[in-house]
Design a protein around this motif. Structure first.
Motif, PDB file in Angstrom:
ATOM      1  N   LYS A 204       0.970  -1.216  -0.160  1.00  0.00           N
ATOM      2  CA  LYS A 204      -0.055  -0.139  -0.086  1.00  0.00           C
ATOM      3  C   LYS A 204       1.026   1.208  -0.174  1.00  0.00           C
ATOM      4  O   LYS A 204       1.771   1.546   0.849  1.00  0.00           O
ATOM      5  N   PRO A 205       0.666   2.002  -1.220  1.00  0.00           N
ATOM      6  CA  PRO A 205       1.578   3.173  -0.987  1.00  0.00           C
ATOM      7  C   PRO A 205       1.295   4.393   0.077  1.00  0.00           C
ATOM      8  O   PRO A 205       0.051   4.072   0.373  1.00  0.00           O
ATOM      9  N   PRO A 206       1.998   4.966   0.272  1.00  0.00           N
ATOM     10  CA  PRO A 206       1.939   6.158   1.269  1.00  0.00           C
ATOM     11  C   PRO A 206       0.835   7.180   0.533  1.00  0.00           C
ATOM     12  O   PRO A 206       0.637   7.148  -0.629  1.00  0.00           O
ATOM     13  N   ASP A 207       0.091   7.778   1.599  1.00  0.00           N
ATOM     14  CA  ASP A 207      -0.928   8.785   1.074  1.00  0.00           C
ATOM     15  C   ASP A 207      -0.278   9.859   0.145  1.00  0.00           C
ATOM     16  O   ASP A 207      -0.816  10.206  -0.929  1.00  0.00           O
ATOM     17  N   ASP A 209       2.225   9.646  -1.957  1.00  0.00           N
ATOM     18  CA  ASP A 209       2.456   9.146  -3.054  1.00  0.00           C
ATOM     19  C   ASP A 209       1.314   8.919  -3.863  1.00  0.00           C
ATOM     20  O   ASP A 209       1.424   9.329  -5.142  1.00  0.00           O
ATOM     21  N   THR A 210       0.114   8.608  -3.334  1.00  0.00           N
ATOM     22  CA  THR A 210      -1.032   8.197  -4.133  1.00  0.00           C
ATOM     23  C   THR A 210      -1.548   9.566  -4.530  1.00  0.00           C
ATOM     24  O   THR A 210      -1.977   9.805  -5.729  1.00  0.00           O
ATOM     25  N   GLU A 211      -1.544  10.630  -3.985  1.00  0.00           N
ATOM     26  CA  GLU A 211      -1.872  12.093  -4.205  1.00  0.00           C
ATOM     27  C   GLU A 211      -0.821  12.433  -5.399  1.00  0.00           C
ATOM     28  O   GLU A 211      -1.526  12.892  -6.397  1.00  0.00           O
ATOM     29  N   ALA A 212       0.445  12.296  -5.480  1.00  0.00           N
ATOM     30  CA  ALA A 212       1.412  12.772  -6.395  1.00  0.00           C
ATOM     31  C   ALA A 212       0.952  11.844  -7.858  1.00  0.00           C
ATOM     32  O   ALA A 212       0.859  12.498  -9.010  1.00  0.00           O
TER      33      ALA A 212
END
Length: 509
Positions: A204-207, A209-212
């Motif tokens: 699960k990627p960090p939040d 990273d998900t936003e980027a």
């Protein structure tokens, strides 16, 4: 190899009598029934029905041979043709129009070029190699058309990668020195894993990273939309291209007339040498073209292209040999005409069937259709060596053109001279019109010039029309009259001085 994929049911599509076949939807030549082949030739060539019918039957017989049983297929030989007639009556035009009908590899060669360098000339087998090159280009173009949408999609993705480079991978955590900090930071940076109901484990990627990634995806889609709308065409980008060609290797080509066996040492050396790449800054529309070309080379299987091309050459190839009379020896000369008879003897094994070495493999010429043409105004077909005469069993005589034929030539074909000059004048905003009596007068003058001087057939119309319209085309940009009409009287007034003056007519018309 299997025959080219064509459905037999499409060979006689129902069509109204008048419409013409669009250039981009040209049919496979051999699928057309003879009547339709003649109809296609009628669109551009006036008269000469006997020659058109003979060519149509010979071409259609290629398709019929492909449908024959396997055990007799190799025994069916092509009906080679000699077209005999004065210059300018349509012999070469028939060849040109046949080559426009797609599907079969077609090559037109001049027989006289094999005698240009004294007794050596060009290697006669080079015509088969050139036909193979034509077939390779034809099949490769067909394959590229099939995969072009996929190549465009791949090139677009590469362009987006250039416009929006991928984010670099996150750096690894730096080693820590103190034990307390180590245990705390390891706990914070420890990756999280998600286990699905099926037992699949994904990280699960960090939040952040998900936003980027989401922000980058939106930017990429916005760029994709701008690409499709053509808003970035003039933007400069940097692409990496492979350097084409090596100047020193280009100089190693054998001289003309000395080709010999076609072992391409230049290509072999280029394969051995390391590939050089360089970066170029180009506009985006040019970068797209470069990238699409690269993707097409990756998607097209050249081995399959070569196999298909060789098959088409052996079973569907057509070679048109023009100016055959230039290699016919003249009767009454003392001793043999070594150069001309030598070319005939070199030509004989190619026409009767032999195996020719090309850079792509060996090609048998047994089933290639040969159509020869010549004026034969000095020599006759019987002046050819008997063996070569026997390989062209069908002889067709084309008739000299009359004044009535000239009128039809100027009005009926789709590329008639009057239509060509009208299109040239339309580029300047002017309208050019010929009345019926004006066309008749041009035809009369052309026929009269052919009678009094050398008969050059329909080519005389070019000289007459050029002289007639010279003043108009020269002054057209500043011409006060934008609707130009040529009737019989105006044509006579413009050409009377030239027609009546013997010396002027000889050098101008």
């Amino acid at each position: 190899m299997a025959e080219p994929t064509r459905t037999p049911g499409d060979e006689t599509p129902p069509a109204p009598p008048a419409p013409s076949i669009p250039e981009e939807q040209l049919p496979w030549l051999e699928e057309l029934p003879p009547r339709k082949i003649v109809a296609e030739l009628d669109r551009y060539i006036v008269g000469q029905e006997v020659a058109k019918k003979a060519v149509a039957i010979a071409v259609r017989n290629r398709w019929r041979r492909a449908q024959a049983p396997e055990e007799i297929r190799d025994e069916i030989l092509p009906n080679n043709i000699i077209m005999i007639g004065p210059t300018g009556v349509g012999k070469t035009e028939i060849a040109r129009r046949l080559s426009r009908l797609a599907g079969a590899p077609f090559l037109k060669v001049e027989a006289s070029k094999f005698t240009e360098v004294g007794y050596v000339g060009r290697d006669v087998e080079s015509m088969v190699r050139e036909l193979v090159d034509v077939a390779i280009n034809m099949v490769r173009t067909e394959r590229e058309d099939e995969v072009y949408p996929e190549a465009e999609a791949r090139a677009e993705e590469r362009l987006l990668d250039i416009l929006l480079p991928p984010t670099p991978p996150a750096p690894l955590p730096s080693p820590v020195s103190r034990p307390g900090e180590a245990s705390r930071e390891v706990g914070e940076n420890r990756p999280l894993f998600v286990v699905s109901s099926k037992g699949d484990v994904t990280s699960k990627p960090p939040d952040a990273d998900t936003e980027a990634q989401e922000r980058r995806r939106r930017s990429r889609e916005k760029l994709r939309q701008q690409l499709k709308e053509g808003k970035l065409e003039e933007r400069e980008v940097e692409v990496e291209v492979q350097q084409q060609g090596f100047p020193m290797l280009e100089m190693m080509q054998p001289p003309q007339g000395m080709e010999g066996t076609d072992v391409n040492f230049t290509e072999w050396l280029q394969e051995m040498m390391p590939k050089k790449k360089k970066r170029r800054t180009v506009h985006l529309h040019e970068a797209r073209r470069i990238l699409v070309d690269e993707e097409l080379k990756k998607l097209v299987d050249m081995d399959d292209v070569v196999n298909e091309a060789l098959d088409r050459v052996e079973n569907h190839g057509v070679i048109f040999i023009d100016e055959l009379d230039k290699i016919a020896g003249e009767r009454g000369t003392v001793g043999p005409d070594v150069s001309r008879e030598g070319v005939q003897r070199d030509l004989l094994p190619i026409v009767e069937g032999s195996t020719v070495q090309t850079r792509y493999g060996y090609v048998r010429t047994d089933h290639i259709l040969f159509i020869a043409a010549g004026a034969f105004h000095v020599s006759k077909p019987s002046d050819l060596i008997p063996e070569l005469q026997g390989r062209f069993p069908i002889r067709v005589e084309l008739q000299p053109l009359t004044e009535e034929d000239f009128v039809r030539i100027m009005t009926e074909p789709e590329n008639a001279l009057t239509k060509q000059y009208a299109a040239l004048c339309a580029a300047e905003g002017a309208t050019l019109e010929f009345t019926a009596d004006g066309i008749k007068e041009v035809a009369r003058i052309a026929a009269k010039a052919n009678e009094r001087m050398e008969n050059i057939g329909a080519r005389r119309l070019h000289t007459v029309m050029t002289t007639l319209l010279e003043e108009v085309l020269f002054n057209l940009p500043d011409f006060p009259e934008k609707h130009i009409v040529f009737d019989g009287q105006r044509v006579r007034d413009r050409l009377a001085r030239i027609v009546d003056d013997e010396d002027l007519r000889r050098y101008i018309l």
